[in-house]
Write an enzyme that holds these catalytic residues in place. Structure first.
Site, mmCIF file in Angstrom:
data_model
loop_
_atom_site.group_PDB
_atom_site.id
_atom_site.type_symbol
_atom_site.label_atom_id
_atom_site.label_comp_id
_atom_site.label_asym_id
_atom_site.label_seq_id
_atom_site.Cartn_x
_atom_site.Cartn_y
_atom_site.Cartn_z
ATOM 1 N N CYS A 136 0.816 -1.225 0.000
ATOM 2 C CA CYS A 136 0.000 0.000 0.000
ATOM 3 C C CYS A 136 0.843 1.265 0.000
ATOM 4 O O CYS A 136 0.294 2.368 -0.034
ATOM 5 C CB CYS A 136 -0.956 -0.015 1.178
ATOM 6 S SG CYS A 136 -2.063 -1.435 1.095
ATOM 7 N N HIS A 269 -1.652 8.015 6.252
ATOM 8 C CA HIS A 269 -2.191 6.833 5.594
ATOM 9 C C HIS A 269 -3.614 6.597 6.113
ATOM 10 O O HIS A 269 -4.531 6.421 5.323
ATOM 11 C CB HIS A 269 -1.277 5.649 5.896
ATOM 12 C CG HIS A 269 -1.529 4.434 5.070
ATOM 13 N ND1 HIS A 269 -1.733 4.483 3.716
ATOM 14 C CD2 HIS A 269 -1.609 3.116 5.408
ATOM 15 C CE1 HIS A 269 -1.922 3.254 3.247
ATOM 16 N NE2 HIS A 269 -1.853 2.407 4.258
ATOM 17 N N HIS A 304 -9.673 2.949 0.619
ATOM 18 C CA HIS A 304 -8.240 2.655 0.539
ATOM 19 C C HIS A 304 -7.947 2.138 -0.865
ATOM 20 O O HIS A 304 -8.339 1.024 -1.213
ATOM 21 C CB HIS A 304 -7.870 1.612 1.591
ATOM 22 C CG HIS A 304 -6.390 1.362 1.705
ATOM 23 N ND1 HIS A 304 -5.471 1.905 0.837
ATOM 24 C CD2 HIS A 304 -5.679 0.627 2.586
ATOM 25 C CE1 HIS A 304 -4.260 1.500 1.178
ATOM 26 N NE2 HIS A 304 -4.356 0.726 2.242
#
Lengths: 376, 241
Positions: A136, A269, A304
């Protein structure tokens, strides 16, 4: 070392097909997270995601290509001597799903090299390019690599393209890990209970400032610093003390030649899993102490987006610096104690020139970028 | 900028090993060995048996390379980075995982298998096992020479991102039905590169030319395999046994 300018930035997200839509949507506190019908979700812990409206696969092909076309439609001209870096964790994952289900598809789409070939052909790029997979944090690592190449004079320009899709493959995995929020995710909330997936893309053109000026390109911002590290602790969970993220941010600060006090805002994040957000807050308190500064996560607005997350967040970070406003953390209801004075349900003013953007991922990966406000 | 080649480790259809152990690195078109924990680690390792085939392959070659460089043992974490190039990455794991998704509408999907459906995941295992805290990433390369990872690692060394880098390739054979998608040699091969000269003798210098070519001992390398075979052929001259 040369100044690294971002001369163009575009995104496609669940909130719309350009950066303006993302800016307006996040600023207004909108969310693209909603129930979807791409695949049956009855056996999973959640039925929500942020999908891009109207993104359809034609003739058994992957949705990644219509996403790529939408992303690069209207993107400024890319010079043929530009290096190419893509960032995607799963690329044409939907083609792999079709192949495995025995449905018509072109297996040649499955290797990620195909994505590189498509972009190279579009812009007649000479260099072959690479795809970076750092979970990610893929696009943040890709942007760091691109900045590094330009700063050192190894490339005059680098095109970074970041893409990932919502797929049953990934959805089922996070569901099996019990990492999906039953409703829309709530980053940095006291009662956060998991992430929500999204899909999206970002394209950013990095150039030496001299080249950008010579070609009359705008200076949307400067990549002032970058860092990447591994916390060497666990495969799927972050280090509780945030050691890897702290190391990445310190590398970025050192490269930017500034101290933590000059960071005016943070794009975190903020996946909304209990462990990730706690790790980040621990790391940011290590770096910033008890100082208050505006911080947000946009995962509650667009989900996400995995390997594309850092690219989308960097593009939004540039706009935030230009406008001197950090959009709110959508989904936030009851602020986690350690996040008080940092995140907000409201947009926050940015008083300064530097924004820190960070991402972390499976395999212990952490990466950080420091963006400086542009002068165009 | 020159770096020292300090260690080489490999797993191929012809066998597995590392430079100082003797033997050659040949990417013959033979089935890859089914690695067990004892093939790789003398001590018990709880994770190895649960890893995917792709992860075992990459981790084993990486461990052999560090062993060859005398860097397998550690007491404090170190900022060593890793770049692993791959064509198909963990596609075999992906297909196995997706089969488990299809079986019961996703309800019985394996979380352990899912954790290995990223091409970089074995690097996370390597980070934990060997205390590596640099930048660790997998890259999908499209060029046939297998030199992408080495090029990126040399760039990192030149740019001051790290003082020691591990770089190489890792690929399982293409799964059935997909054999035509990307012709490449199956196996894993990793090199350890350092800015500091190795304490116990090394294989010579590797450098990155301005035009992107990789030079080994000053001569152009046409592929990663050629470079490693040249390095292994020079072991006696270099005093490596």
């Amino acid at each position: 070392m040369r100044n690294v300018c971002i001369a163009a930035a575009q995104v496609v997200t669940g909130l719309g097909s350009d950066l303006d839509s993302l800016w307006r949507g996040t600023l207004a506190g909108e969310s693209a997270i909603r129930p979807f019908s791409r695949f049956a979700t009855g056996r999973y812990h959640c039925a929500n995601a942020s999908c891009i409206e109207g993104l359809r696969a034609e003739g058994g092909g992957s949705r990644i290509y219509p996403l790529l076309e939408r992303l690069l439609d209207g993107f400024p001209e890319v010079p043929a001597d530009c290096a190419l870096i893509t960032a995607s964790t799963k690329g044409c994952v939907d083609t792999m799903e079709r192949h495995q289900a025995g449905l018509p598809c072109d297996p040649l789409e499955i290797p990620l090299g195909g994505l590189l070939d498509r972009i190279r052909a579009k812009y007649r790029l000479a260099a072959p390019g690479i795809n970076i997979n750092a979970a990610c944090a893929s696009s943040t690592v890709a942007l760091a690599r691109a900045a590094s190449l330009v700063a050192a004079g190894r490339s005059e320009a680098v095109l970074v393209v970041c893409l990932d899709l919502v797929s049953e493959f990934v959805f089922s995995g996070f569901s099996a890990l019990q990492a999906l929020a039953p409703e829309a995710c709530r980053p940095f909330d006291r009662n956060r209970n998991g992430l929500t997936l999204g899909e999206g893309g970002a394209a950013l053109l990095l150039m030496s400032r001299e080249r950008a000026n010579r070609e009359g390109r705008p200076e949307l911002g400067i990549v002032a610093g970058w860092g990447a590290s591994n916390d060497a602790t666990h495969i799927t969970a972050p280090a509780r003390d945030g050691c890897g993220l702290v190391q990445s941010v310190r590398q970025a600060l050192k490269r930017a030649g500034i101290d933590a006090g000059e960071i005016a805002a943070v794009s975190a994040h903020g996946t909304a899993t209990p462990y990730n957000d706690q790790m980040e807050l621990t790391a940011f308190r290590t770096i910033f102490g008890e100082r208050t500064l505006p911080m947000h996560s946009i995962k509650g607005a667009i989900g996400h987006t995995l390997g594309a997350a850092g690219g989308i967040e960097a593009a939004l970070g540039l706009r935030s610096l230009q406008e001197a406003i950090l959009p709110p953390t959508v989904g936030l209801q009851d602020v986690e104690e350690a996040a008080e004075g940092l995140v907000s349900r409201l947009a926050q003013p940015i008083a300064g020139r530097y924004l820190l953007s960070t991402n972390s991922g499976f395999g212990g990966v952490n990466a950080a970028l420091i963006l400086r406000r542009g002068e165009a | 900028m020159e770096a020292y080649l300090c260690g080489v480790g490999w797993v191929t259809g012809a066998g597995f090993g590392w430079g100082r152990q003797g033997g050659d690195c040949n990417f013959d078109n033979l089935p890859l060995p089914a690695l067990t924990r004892k093939d790789v680690f003398a001590q018990p390792n709880q994770r190895f048996g649960r890893m995917s085939e792709y992860a075992k392959l990459g981790l084993a070659a990486l461990a052999f390379a560090l062993r060859d460089a005398g860097l397998e043992e550690w007491s404090e974490k170190r900022a060593t980075g890793v770049v692993a190039a791959t064509r198909l990455g963990c596609l075999k794991t992906d297909l196995e995982y997706q089969s488990s998704v299809l079986l019961h509408g996703g309800g019985l999907a394996s979380p352990n298998l899912f954790a290995y459906t990223l091409a970089n995941c074995f690097l996370g295992d390597a980070a934990i096992l060997f205390g590596l805290t640099g930048s660790l990433m997998a890259v999908n390369e499209a060029e046939p020479d297998g030199l992408s990872a080495l090029r990126l690692a040399l760039e990192d060394l030149a740019l001051g991102e790290a003082e020691t880098m591990v770089a190489g390739t890792c690929d399982l054979p293409a799964p059935g039905g997909l054999t035509g998608v990307a012709p490449y040699p199956a196996g894993a091969l990793f090199l350890v590169l350092s800015l500091a000269p190795p304490a116990k003798g090394g294989y010579g210098s590797v450098s990155l030319a301005d035009d992107g070519r990789i030079l080994y001992r000053g001569s152009n390398s046409s592929s990663l395999i050629d470079l490693v075979q040249a390095a292994l052929a020079g072991r006696a001259t270099a005093g490596i046994t």
